[in-house]
Motif scaffolding. Structure first.
Motif, PDB file in Angstrom:
ATOM      1  N   GLU A  46      -4.264  17.408   5.801  1.00  0.00           N
ATOM      2  CA  GLU A  46      -3.925  16.635   6.996  1.00  0.00           C
ATOM      3  C   GLU A  46      -4.890  15.518   7.372  1.00  0.00           C
ATOM      4  O   GLU A  46      -4.570  14.688   8.204  1.00  0.00           O
ATOM      5  CB  GLU A  46      -3.725  17.564   8.207  1.00  0.00           C
ATOM      6  CG  GLU A  46      -2.537  18.486   8.050  1.00  0.00           C
ATOM      7  CD  GLU A  46      -2.228  19.218   9.342  1.00  0.00           C
ATOM      8  OE1 GLU A  46      -2.461  18.645  10.427  1.00  0.00           O
ATOM      9  OE2 GLU A  46      -1.759  20.355   9.248  1.00  0.00           O
ATOM     10  N   THR A  47      -6.102  15.460   6.791  1.00  0.00           N
ATOM     11  CA  THR A  47      -7.050  14.433   7.217  1.00  0.00           C
ATOM     12  C   THR A  47      -7.462  13.471   6.113  1.00  0.00           C
ATOM     13  O   THR A  47      -8.025  12.423   6.406  1.00  0.00           O
ATOM     14  CB  THR A  47      -8.330  15.065   7.796  1.00  0.00           C
ATOM     15  OG1 THR A  47      -8.948  15.857   6.789  1.00  0.00           O
ATOM     16  CG2 THR A  47      -8.028  15.905   9.024  1.00  0.00           C
ATOM     17  N   GLN A 102       0.869  -1.177   0.000  1.00  0.00           N
ATOM     18  CA  GLN A 102       0.000   0.000   0.000  1.00  0.00           C
ATOM     19  C   GLN A 102       0.897   1.215   0.000  1.00  0.00           C
ATOM     20  O   GLN A 102       1.873   1.270   0.745  1.00  0.00           O
ATOM     21  CB  GLN A 102      -0.910   0.016   1.227  1.00  0.00           C
ATOM     22  CG  GLN A 102      -1.849   1.204   1.262  1.00  0.00           C
ATOM     23  CD  GLN A 102      -2.898   1.063   2.345  1.00  0.00           C
ATOM     24  OE1 GLN A 102      -3.430  -0.011   2.582  1.00  0.00           O
ATOM     25  NE2 GLN A 102      -3.188   2.170   3.026  1.00  0.00           N
ATOM     26  N   TYR A 103       0.578   2.157  -0.853  1.00  0.00           N
ATOM     27  CA  TYR A 103       1.318   3.412  -0.902  1.00  0.00           C
ATOM     28  C   TYR A 103       0.357   4.524  -0.517  1.00  0.00           C
ATOM     29  O   TYR A 103      -0.600   4.808  -1.230  1.00  0.00           O
ATOM     30  CB  TYR A 103       1.888   3.639  -2.309  1.00  0.00           C
ATOM     31  CG  TYR A 103       2.645   4.927  -2.411  1.00  0.00           C
ATOM     32  CD1 TYR A 103       3.938   5.026  -1.899  1.00  0.00           C
ATOM     33  CD2 TYR A 103       2.078   6.048  -2.993  1.00  0.00           C
ATOM     34  CE1 TYR A 103       4.633   6.216  -1.970  1.00  0.00           C
ATOM     35  CE2 TYR A 103       2.773   7.238  -3.072  1.00  0.00           C
ATOM     36  CZ  TYR A 103       4.047   7.320  -2.557  1.00  0.00           C
ATOM     37  OH  TYR A 103       4.736   8.500  -2.613  1.00  0.00           O
ATOM     38  N   ASP A 104       0.573   5.100   0.671  1.00  0.00           N
ATOM     39  CA  ASP A 104      -0.232   6.227   1.132  1.00  0.00           C
ATOM     40  C   ASP A 104       0.434   7.503   0.655  1.00  0.00           C
ATOM     41  O   ASP A 104       1.595   7.771   0.994  1.00  0.00           O
ATOM     42  CB  ASP A 104      -0.331   6.248   2.659  1.00  0.00           C
ATOM     43  CG  ASP A 104      -1.116   5.078   3.215  1.00  0.00           C
ATOM     44  OD1 ASP A 104      -1.864   4.440   2.445  1.00  0.00           O
ATOM     45  OD2 ASP A 104      -0.978   4.799   4.422  1.00  0.00           O
ATOM     46  N   MET A 105      -0.297   8.276  -0.136  1.00  0.00           N
ATOM     47  CA  MET A 105       0.242   9.537  -0.629  1.00  0.00           C
ATOM     48  C   MET A 105       0.192  10.594   0.473  1.00  0.00           C
ATOM     49  O   MET A 105      -0.433  10.385   1.512  1.00  0.00           O
ATOM     50  CB  MET A 105      -0.563   9.979  -1.845  1.00  0.00           C
ATOM     51  CG  MET A 105      -0.422   9.020  -3.014  1.00  0.00           C
ATOM     52  SD  MET A 105      -1.509   9.471  -4.358  1.00  0.00           S
ATOM     53  CE  MET A 105      -2.181   7.879  -4.762  1.00  0.00           C
ATOM     54  N   VAL A 129      -8.378  10.217  11.449  1.00  0.00           N
ATOM     55  CA  VAL A 129      -8.529  10.869  12.747  1.00  0.00           C
ATOM     56  C   VAL A 129      -7.349  10.416  13.603  1.00  0.00           C
ATOM     57  O   VAL A 129      -7.158   9.210  13.809  1.00  0.00           O
ATOM     58  CB  VAL A 129      -9.860  10.480  13.428  1.00  0.00           C
ATOM     59  CG1 VAL A 129      -9.945  11.082  14.820  1.00  0.00           C
ATOM     60  CG2 VAL A 129     -11.041  10.891  12.569  1.00  0.00           C
ATOM     61  N   LYS A 130      -6.558  11.376  14.072  1.00  0.00           N
ATOM     62  CA  LYS A 130      -5.406  11.050  14.925  1.00  0.00           C
ATOM     63  C   LYS A 130      -5.796  11.221  16.387  1.00  0.00           C
ATOM     64  O   LYS A 130      -6.575  12.113  16.731  1.00  0.00           O
ATOM     65  CB  LYS A 130      -4.233  11.968  14.590  1.00  0.00           C
ATOM     66  CG  LYS A 130      -3.661  11.749  13.206  1.00  0.00           C
ATOM     67  CD  LYS A 130      -2.491  12.667  12.959  1.00  0.00           C
ATOM     68  CE  LYS A 130      -1.929  12.464  11.570  1.00  0.00           C
ATOM     69  NZ  LYS A 130      -0.773  13.334  11.314  1.00  0.00           N
TER      70      LYS A 130
END
Length: 178
Positions: free
Chosen positions: A72-73, A64-67, A102-103
Motif C-alpha cells: 500500500e505505500t 507514466q505507468y504506476d504499477m 503517503v496518503k
C-alpha cells in the motif's frame, strides 16, 4: 537522418527493456496499475549564469505507468517522455523507479505525496555526444488520485549546466485491470 533513426531505435529498445525489467523485477503483472499522461512544462534554473537565457518552458509529453502498490505505500513505476530542454533541444528519457506514498486528505479531497527515485536512460542533444546515458534522480509527486504535479531536482553535473527543478503535470486516465 540515419543518426535520428538509430537514436529512435535505441530509445524504443531501452524503453521496452526497462519496462520488461520493471515488471519482472517487482513481480507485478504488467496489466495491474494506473496509466497516466505526462505534460512537461516547467524548469526553474537555480543558479543561472550571466548572459545565458535558459528555456524554462520545457514543453513535451510522455506517459507514466504506476504499477499496483507494494504493501500500500510503495509504488513502482515506468515512464517515458520527450521535451524541449533548457537549450531548446529535444530530450528523451525512459526509465522506472519506486515511490513511497503517503496518503492524506485536504478538507474532503483525497491527496498523496510521493518521494523516491527514478533510474533512466536519456538522450540529449549537446550532452554525452548525443548518446544514451544512464542517470538516477530524486522523484516527488503531490496531487489527487487523478491529477498530480511531478517534480525532480537535477544537480549540476557538467560545468556548462546549472541545477534546476523540473515539473510535469500527471493526468491519470484510469486503472488498467486484469
Amino acid at each position: 537522418m540515419e543518426n535520428e533513426l538509430t537514436a529512435g531505435r535505441c530509445v524504443r529498445t531501452a524503453i521496452i527493456t526497462l519496462s520488461m525489467m520493471g515488471f519482472g523485477f517487482f513481480g507485478i503483472p504488467a496489466n495491474a496499475g494506473e496509466f497516466s499522461v505526462l505534460l512537461n512544462g516547467r524548469a526553474i534554473h537555480l543558479d543561472e549564469q550571466a548572459g545565458i537565457n535558459y528555456n524554462e518552458n520545457n514543453w513535451g509529453a510522455g506517459f507514466q505507468y504506476d504499477m499496483a502498490p507494494i504493501e500500500e505505500t510503495l509504488v513502482p513505476f515506468v515512464t517515458f517522455s520527450g521535451f524541449k530542454d533548457s537549450n531548446k533541444n529535444m530530450s528523451y528519457y525512459g526509465g522506472g523507479g519506486l515511490l513511497h506514498r503517503v496518503k492524506f486528505e485536504w478538507g474532503k479531497t483525497p491527496m498523496h505525496f510521493d518521494a523516491g527515485a527514478i533510474v533512466f536512460l536519456m538522450k540529449r542533444e549537446g550532452f554525452q555526444e548525443n548518446h544514451l546515458f544512464p542517470g538516477i534522480l530524486p522523484a516527488f509527486s503531490l496531487g489527487t488520485p487523478r491529477v498530480a504535479v511531478n517534480m525532480t531536482f537535477i544537480p549540476k553535473i557538467d560545468p556548462k549546466m546549472v541545477p534546476l527543478l523540473f515539473f510535469q503535470l500527471k493526468i491519470t486516465l484510469g486503472d488498467i485491470q486484469k
